[in-house]
Scaffold this motif. Structure first.
Motif, PDB file in Angstrom:
ATOM      1  N   LEU A 172       0.851  -1.205   0.000  1.00 15.17           N
ATOM      2  CA  LEU A 172       0.000   0.000   0.000  1.00 15.17           C
ATOM      3  C   LEU A 172       0.878   1.244   0.000  1.00 15.17           C
ATOM      4  O   LEU A 172       1.571   1.458   0.970  1.00 15.17           O
ATOM      5  CB  LEU A 172      -0.891  -0.032   1.238  1.00 15.17           C
ATOM      6  N   VAL A 173       0.865   2.022  -0.962  1.00 16.79           N
ATOM      7  CA  VAL A 173       0.280   2.013  -2.296  1.00 16.79           C
ATOM      8  C   VAL A 173       1.224   2.786  -3.224  1.00 16.79           C
ATOM      9  O   VAL A 173       2.073   3.536  -2.740  1.00 16.79           O
ATOM     10  CB  VAL A 173      -1.133   2.627  -2.314  1.00 16.79           C
ATOM     11  N   GLY A 174       1.068   2.626  -4.523  1.00 12.76           N
ATOM     12  CA  GLY A 174       1.950   3.329  -5.456  1.00 12.76           C
ATOM     13  C   GLY A 174       3.341   2.726  -5.481  1.00 12.76           C
ATOM     14  O   GLY A 174       4.323   3.420  -5.725  1.00 12.76           O
ATOM     15  N   ASN A 175       3.430   1.420  -5.282  1.00 13.10           N
ATOM     16  CA  ASN A 175       4.720   0.716  -5.219  1.00 13.10           C
ATOM     17  C   ASN A 175       4.912  -0.067  -6.524  1.00 13.10           C
ATOM     18  O   ASN A 175       4.933  -1.280  -6.531  1.00 13.10           O
ATOM     19  CB  ASN A 175       4.711  -0.206  -3.989  1.00 13.10           C
ATOM     20  N   GLU A 176       5.071   0.685  -7.608  1.00 12.17           N
ATOM     21  CA  GLU A 176       5.127   0.042  -8.924  1.00 12.17           C
ATOM     22  C   GLU A 176       6.522   0.058  -9.524  1.00 12.17           C
ATOM     23  O   GLU A 176       6.726  -0.390 -10.641  1.00 12.17           O
ATOM     24  CB  GLU A 176       4.140   0.725  -9.883  1.00 12.17           C
ATOM     25  N   THR A 177       7.491   0.607  -8.796  1.00 13.24           N
ATOM     26  CA  THR A 177       8.842   0.766  -9.338  1.00 13.24           C
ATOM     27  C   THR A 177       9.869   0.250  -8.340  1.00 13.24           C
ATOM     28  O   THR A 177       9.702   0.429  -7.132  1.00 13.24           O
ATOM     29  CB  THR A 177       9.105   2.267  -9.598  1.00 13.24           C
ATOM     30  N   GLU A 178      10.935  -0.358  -8.858  1.00 13.97           N
ATOM     31  CA  GLU A 178      12.005  -0.850  -7.991  1.00 13.97           C
ATOM     32  C   GLU A 178      13.213   0.088  -7.929  1.00 13.97           C
ATOM     33  O   GLU A 178      14.010   0.012  -6.998  1.00 13.97           O
ATOM     34  CB  GLU A 178      12.453  -2.240  -8.472  1.00 13.97           C
ATOM     35  N   SER A 186       5.446   8.568  -4.691  1.00 18.56           N
ATOM     36  CA  SER A 186       4.568   8.425  -5.847  1.00 18.56           C
ATOM     37  C   SER A 186       3.538   9.552  -5.807  1.00 18.56           C
ATOM     38  O   SER A 186       2.843   9.713  -4.793  1.00 18.56           O
ATOM     39  CB  SER A 186       3.853   7.073  -5.817  1.00 18.56           C
ATOM     40  N   ARG A 187       3.486  10.313  -6.908  1.00 24.16           N
ATOM     41  CA  ARG A 187       2.503  11.397  -6.971  1.00 24.16           C
ATOM     42  C   ARG A 187       1.325  10.907  -7.810  1.00 24.16           C
ATOM     43  O   ARG A 187       1.435  10.721  -9.026  1.00 24.16           O
ATOM     44  CB  ARG A 187       3.106  12.654  -7.601  1.00 24.16           C
ATOM     45  N   ILE A 188       0.203  10.671  -7.126  1.00 26.42           N
ATOM     46  CA  ILE A 188      -0.967  10.101  -7.806  1.00 26.42           C
ATOM     47  C   ILE A 188      -2.162  10.995  -7.478  1.00 26.42           C
ATOM     48  O   ILE A 188      -2.452  11.225  -6.297  1.00 26.42           O
ATOM     49  CB  ILE A 188      -1.250   8.667  -7.301  1.00 26.42           C
ATOM     50  N   PRO A 693       6.940   3.971 -20.300  1.00 25.82           N
ATOM     51  CA  PRO A 693       8.097   3.134 -20.642  1.00 25.82           C
ATOM     52  C   PRO A 693       8.982   2.802 -19.443  1.00 25.82           C
ATOM     53  O   PRO A 693       9.725   1.834 -19.483  1.00 25.82           O
ATOM     54  CB  PRO A 693       8.853   3.979 -21.671  1.00 25.82           C
ATOM     55  N   HIS A 694       8.920   3.597 -18.404  1.00 23.41           N
ATOM     56  CA  HIS A 694       9.719   3.289 -17.206  1.00 23.41           C
ATOM     57  C   HIS A 694       9.117   4.015 -16.017  1.00 23.41           C
ATOM     58  O   HIS A 694       8.225   4.856 -16.168  1.00 23.41           O
ATOM     59  CB  HIS A 694      11.181   3.703 -17.397  1.00 23.41           C
ATOM     60  N   GLY A 695       9.635   3.713 -14.830  1.00 25.65           N
ATOM     61  CA  GLY A 695       9.139   4.401 -13.639  1.00 25.65           C
ATOM     62  C   GLY A 695      10.297   4.996 -12.874  1.00 25.65           C
ATOM     63  O   GLY A 695      10.350   4.876 -11.648  1.00 25.65           O
ATOM     64  N   ILE A 696      11.210   5.622 -13.586  1.00 30.25           N
ATOM     65  CA  ILE A 696      12.397   6.159 -12.899  1.00 30.25           C
ATOM     66  C   ILE A 696      12.034   7.467 -12.202  1.00 30.25           C
ATOM     67  O   ILE A 696      11.500   8.388 -12.832  1.00 30.25           O
ATOM     68  CB  ILE A 696      13.542   6.386 -13.910  1.00 30.25           C
ATOM     69  N   PRO A 697      12.278   7.550 -10.902  1.00 31.70           N
ATOM     70  CA  PRO A 697      11.925   8.789 -10.191  1.00 31.70           C
ATOM     71  C   PRO A 697      12.723   9.985 -10.716  1.00 31.70           C
ATOM     72  O   PRO A 697      13.879   9.851 -11.084  1.00 31.70           O
ATOM     73  CB  PRO A 697      12.328   8.491  -8.738  1.00 31.70           C
ATOM     74  N   VAL A 698      12.064  11.130 -10.760  1.00 32.81           N
ATOM     75  CA  VAL A 698      12.740  12.380 -11.116  1.00 32.81           C
ATOM     76  C   VAL A 698      12.725  13.247  -9.866  1.00 32.81           C
ATOM     77  O   VAL A 698      11.655  13.538  -9.327  1.00 32.81           O
ATOM     78  CB  VAL A 698      12.001  13.088 -12.282  1.00 32.81           C
ATOM     79  N   ASP A 699      13.901  13.632  -9.412  1.00 33.97           N
ATOM     80  CA  ASP A 699      14.029  14.373  -8.154  1.00 33.97           C
ATOM     81  C   ASP A 699      13.253  13.682  -7.037  1.00 33.97           C
ATOM     82  O   ASP A 699      12.555  14.320  -6.241  1.00 33.97           O
ATOM     83  CB  ASP A 699      13.544  15.818  -8.308  1.00 33.97           C
ATOM     84  N   GLY A 700      13.311  12.373  -7.027  1.00 32.99           N
ATOM     85  CA  GLY A 700      12.697  11.618  -5.932  1.00 32.99           C
ATOM     86  C   GLY A 700      11.204  11.404  -6.068  1.00 32.99           C
ATOM     87  O   GLY A 700      10.575  10.859  -5.164  1.00 32.99           O
ATOM     88  N   VAL A 701      10.616  11.841  -7.192  1.00 31.60           N
ATOM     89  CA  VAL A 701       9.157  11.710  -7.352  1.00 31.60           C
ATOM     90  C   VAL A 701       8.840  10.914  -8.619  1.00 31.60           C
ATOM     91  O   VAL A 701       9.442  11.137  -9.668  1.00 31.60           O
ATOM     92  CB  VAL A 701       8.484  13.108  -7.444  1.00 31.60           C
ATOM     93  N   ILE A 702       7.894   9.995  -8.496  1.00 35.16           N
ATOM     94  CA  ILE A 702       7.357   9.333  -9.690  1.00 35.16           C
ATOM     95  C   ILE A 702       5.964   9.908  -9.911  1.00 35.16           C
ATOM     96  O   ILE A 702       5.088   9.790  -9.054  1.00 35.16           O
ATOM     97  CB  ILE A 702       7.285   7.814  -9.502  1.00 35.16           C
ATOM     98  N   ASP A 703       5.813  10.541 -11.055  1.00 34.89           N
ATOM     99  CA  ASP A 703       4.557  11.216 -11.353  1.00 34.89           C
ATOM    100  C   ASP A 703       3.672  10.284 -12.180  1.00 34.89           C
ATOM    101  O   ASP A 703       4.014   9.948 -13.308  1.00 34.89           O
ATOM    102  CB  ASP A 703       4.884  12.493 -12.140  1.00 34.89           C
TER     103      ASP A 703
END
Ligand code: BGC
Length: 854
Positions: A172-178, A186-188, A693-703
């Motif tokens: 729980l929740v927004g854990n889609e990237t390693e 995760s910004r949702i 195409p990927h879930g690489i965080p940008v400045d610590g945030v995945i948008d």
């Protein structure tokens, strides 16, 4: 074995579910009152695990130790029992069955495994979504679709908990990237969170899940940026408030960083223990008023409620729990397990292409079958990471294919290695400097003084615990026998500070000490390697000498990690490719198993691209050119690009099939079990078309900027054509959709009742009995804020050849509702919805409309 409880029923804290005969709490057991009656320090202590996989006991109230274990591919247990674990196909595979009854049977197997291993809580299922195809834990998730994920997860959880074992639904929740998995936020947006990423969690909570795991990542929502383990609006307001969750929220392992915020934010249990922020700081926070005692009492009550549910409380009344521990350490009925896991892997398999009915292959086939591929030799049965289990056996494809086609001559050809790393060094090549078989391990203290020594039998054991705190590093010494002339490769993969010499020559040195972070980012299970190529003129030995640090994994213990691999002289990839192509040309049938491998799919890292490793595309093209009767079998959990997909006659997606790999492959090739799988995600044709195409965080945030358009919805929104769409799968039968009508849901319906029921008639017009997965999609043409179409129902129908079946698919109110951020609630918009049914998200055969009136 069972022991008799004392008059008060208190159990020894070391007793486990396997050897305890428990006594039921009374019907009026009140966890809140019991929690309130305990001393504060005992209550606070209960909120941190006792060890990596156990909770603390409180004998005075009859609370025994509860044990948790990873899933979802099997129940590993604490690792101390030494028992193998039934190894299921990966969740992305079982989801491809779209079969809730099969999910329930797999859940029941997980519960039986938990009983056998004295486990109370299984850390599964994973209900995060396959947001990007490169996600490292893609294979551990069920689907890219929230509805399919929710339905399957509910069946799995229900079946586990129906046996008195808790499921822990994660993460729980927004854990889609390693990538940077313990660091990112995760910004949702709120609507997407509710309609997509929280939807499966809400469904399992609604169905009565007993525990939920809070993720490593954080969530930025409604102006609150906080780790998931300390997110008050998420845990207190939504989960426990709106949804009425009465179970425990457990932290992902080592995810909790502070004492006060998670305590106030709704976390109930810090794992693992002992130690950690609550063990160190929570009592003081209660004493100085930063956390009130009632907050603690609520958490304790939740843990006691869990204990009551799994039968870990005793002595509160004199009755016996309906729990029979007598068979707890026995193996499950092996034949039944083999049959279920074979069925699950075969049913999961998706027929992507089958020209001129090449499949299934007649069991009476004579002549030669060339079974080709690295993954045919070594099937990749499970992905890497915390879900890993050691199965009792792996059914080998070559044996099973030979058994399925007894009149054929079946030969196995690797066709070129696809892994970068060499295989583990065989034990019989290793000798210690004292001339004994194996590897000498010297224990060194911080000054480098030898303070002990042991001998290990083989290279597989070069991942071992160190109990003595005085040991700071170890020196590993062994002589490797090079048995013939030629090019030998010795590979060492150290984790952390090290100094490696091979034949007296310094090959690698590092003074960078590592700690528990290598566990959290999983790099410890995928060490880099130091490679030495030795050209030998004839037989000789080579001395390997490596000093490696001891890693302090905190609650995971202190351990040493050193991969030790070796490749003997042998044919090159070119030579093996040539040999496999020649064998295919001389055969009546070629079956190539291509796929990923442990270097590709794992927790801890995302994939850099969607390519098949090695030269497998070349292998497929050359074999298919050499033999027109070529079947390609894809052994992967997550999408890979198949550039030859529409050029070869038959292609099966076989997933990470678990321990019954070979049996399931033979069953689908021969048609003993129909591969009736349908893709639970979209198979891209080109990387540039992938919506996320990927879930690489940008400045610590995945948008999560794509909003509601996850997976197939994103492909529809962009109008892109994938290689195979969500829901695709040919099976072995042929189908016509005859009729679709909407019938009224039962009158006097509650809010949980469906708004309507779709009645669909399908006909099996093929020559074989078969299974259709009837899929139902909705769209709202007047509401552009909604996805182009969304999955709202499905069911499987087993239909004999030439017959028809009529199935009912309920349409839940929630499938029509949207989350209104303004109203902070679900709204049902008056509108005429398009209802389509068919074979996949893009093969829709019949349609009607359903009008929701205002
Ligand atoms: C994983 C969890 C797992 C836990 C315990 C974590 O690293 O994210 O899924 O249950 O470890 O092994």
């Amino acid at each position: 074995m069972s022991s008799t409880t004392t008059a008060t029923g208190a159990l020894n804290s070391n007793e486990s579910v396997a050897d305890a005969e428990t006594i039921a709490p009374s019907a009026d057991f009140d966890p809140i009152a019991v929690a309130g009656s305990l001393p504060l320090d005992e209550k606070v202590a209960l909120l941190t695990g006792a060890a990596t996989w156990t909770l603390r006991s409180i004998p005075a109230i009859g609370l025994r130790t509860m044990t948790v274990s990873d899933g979802p591919i099997g129940v590993r247990g604490t690792g101390e029992d030494g028992l193998p674990s039934a190894q299921l196909p990966a969740p992305s595979a079982t989801a491809a069955t779209w079969d809730v009854d099969l999910q329930a049977r797999l859940g029941a197997l997980m519960a039986a495994e938990a009983r056998r291993k004295a486990v109370d809580v299984i850390l599964a299922p994973v209900v995060n979504l396959q947001r990007s195809p490169v996600g490292g834990r893609h294979f551990e998730c069920l689907s890219e679709d929230p509805f399919l994920t929710a339905r399957l997860a509910v069946a799995f959880v229900d079946a586990i908990q129906g046996q008195g074992i808790a499921a822990c639904v994660k993460h729980l929740v927004g854990n889609e990237t390693e990538t940077d998995r313990t660091e990112y936020l995760s910004r949702i947006d709120e609507r997407t969170l509710r309609e997509v990423y929280l939807a499966p969690f809400e469904a399992v909570v609604d169905a009565g899940a007993w525990t939920i795991m809070a993720a490593y990542n954080g969530l930025t929502r409604d102006g609150v940026d906080a780790p998931a383990t300390a997110h008050g609006p998420l845990l207190n307001e939504i989960l426990k408030g709106e949804w009425g969750f009465d179970g425990i929220v457990v932290s992902d392992w080592l995810a909790t960083k502070t004492a006060v915020e998670p305590a106030l934010g709704g976390l109930d249990l810090v794992m693992p223990g002992p130690g950690g922020p609550w063990a160190e700081g929570l009592l003081a926070a209660v004493h100085d008023g930063r956390v009130s005692e009632s907050v603690i009492d609520d958490k304790v009550a939740r843990i006691l409620r869990l204990a009551e549910r799994v039968g870990a409380l005793s002595g509160l009344a004199g009755e016996t729990l309906p729990y029979d521990a007598s068979g707890a350490t026995e193996h499950p009925a092996d034949d039944d397990v083999v049959a279920l896991l074979t069925e699950a892997a075969a049913r999961s398999t998706v027929v992507l292409r089958n020209v001129d009915g090449l499949l299934p292959v007649d069991r009476a086939i004579r002549g030669r079958i060339a079974l080709i591929g690295h993954n045919a030799v070594e099937p990749f049965t499970q992905g890497g990471g915390s879900a890993f289990v050691t199965p009792p056996h792996v059914s080998a494809p070559i044996d099973a294919v030979r058994a399925a086609f007894p009149d054929a001559e079946v030969e196995l050809h690797r066709g070129g290695a696809t892994t970068l790393g060499a295989p583990l060094t065989p034990a019989d090549l290793l000798t210690t400097p004292d001339g004994e078989p194996g590897i000498r391990i010297e224990h060194l203290d911080a000054d480098g003084t030898v303070i002990g020594a042991v001998r290990l039998p083989d290279a597989a054991s070069l991942w071992f615990p160190i109990d003595d705190d005085a040991v700071a590093s170890v020196r590993v010494t062994t002589d490797v026998a090079l048995e013939q002339a030629g090019r030998h490769v010795v590979e060492l993969g150290p984790v952390g500070a090290h100094r490696i010499t091979i034949d007296g020559e310094l090959r690698s040195e590092s003074v960078r000490h590592v700690g528990v972070e290598v566990v959290l980012n999983s790099s410890y299970s995928n060490p880099g390697s130091v490679e030495a190529v030795i050209e030998a003129d004839g037989p000789r030995t080579v001395r390997v000498d490596a000093e490696v640090q001891v890693i302090d994994g905190e609650s995971y213990g202190r351990f040493v990690r050193l991969h030790f691999r070796y490749r003997a002289p042998g044919p090159t990839v070119d030579e093996e490719l040539d040999e496999a192509v020649a064998a295919a040309a001389a055969s009546d049938l070629a079956v190539i198993v291509v796929g990923t491998n442990p270097e590709t799919e794992s927790e801890g890292w995302d994939r850099p691209n969607l390519d098949l490793p090695g030269r497998q595309n070349e292998l497929v093209r050359r074999v298919a050119a050499a033999n027109p009767r070529t079947v390609v079998v894809v052994n992967a959990g997550a999408p890979v690009l198949l550039p030859w997909l529409d050029e070869v006659p038959a292609v099966l997606w076989w997933w990470l099939p678990g321990q019954e790999a070979g049996r399931s492959l033979a069953a689908v090739l021969s048609g003993a079990i129909e591969p009736s799988g349908r893709l639970p995600w979209t198979l891209p044709a080109r990387e540039q078309d992938v919506p996320v195409p990927h879930g690489i965080p940008v400045d610590g945030v995945i948008d999560y900027a794509e909003g509601l358009d996850v997976g197939h919805r994103g492909w529809d929104r962009r109008g892109r054509t994938p290689a195979r769409e969500f829901g695709f799968g040919l099976g072995y039968a042929e189908w016509e959709y005859r009729s679709l009508e909407l019938v009224d849901a039962a009158s006097g319906a509650s809010t949980a009742a469906p708004l309507a029921v779709a009645r669909v008639t399908v006909a099996n017009v093929g020559a074989r009995d078969g299974r259709e997965v009837v899929q139902l999609y909705l769209s709202a043409t007047d509401d552009p804020s909604r996805p182009v179409r969304w999955l709202a129902g499905f069911t499987v129908a087993d239909v004999p050849a030439g017959d028809t079946a009529t199935v009912d698919i309920p349409l839940a109110r929630r499938s029509f509702e949207t989350w209104s951020t303004d109203a902070a609630g679900w709204t049902l918009r008056a509108e005429t919805y398009r209802v389509q049914v068919g074979r996949s998200s893009r093969d829709l055969r019949l349609e009607t409309t359903h009008t929701v009136s205002g």
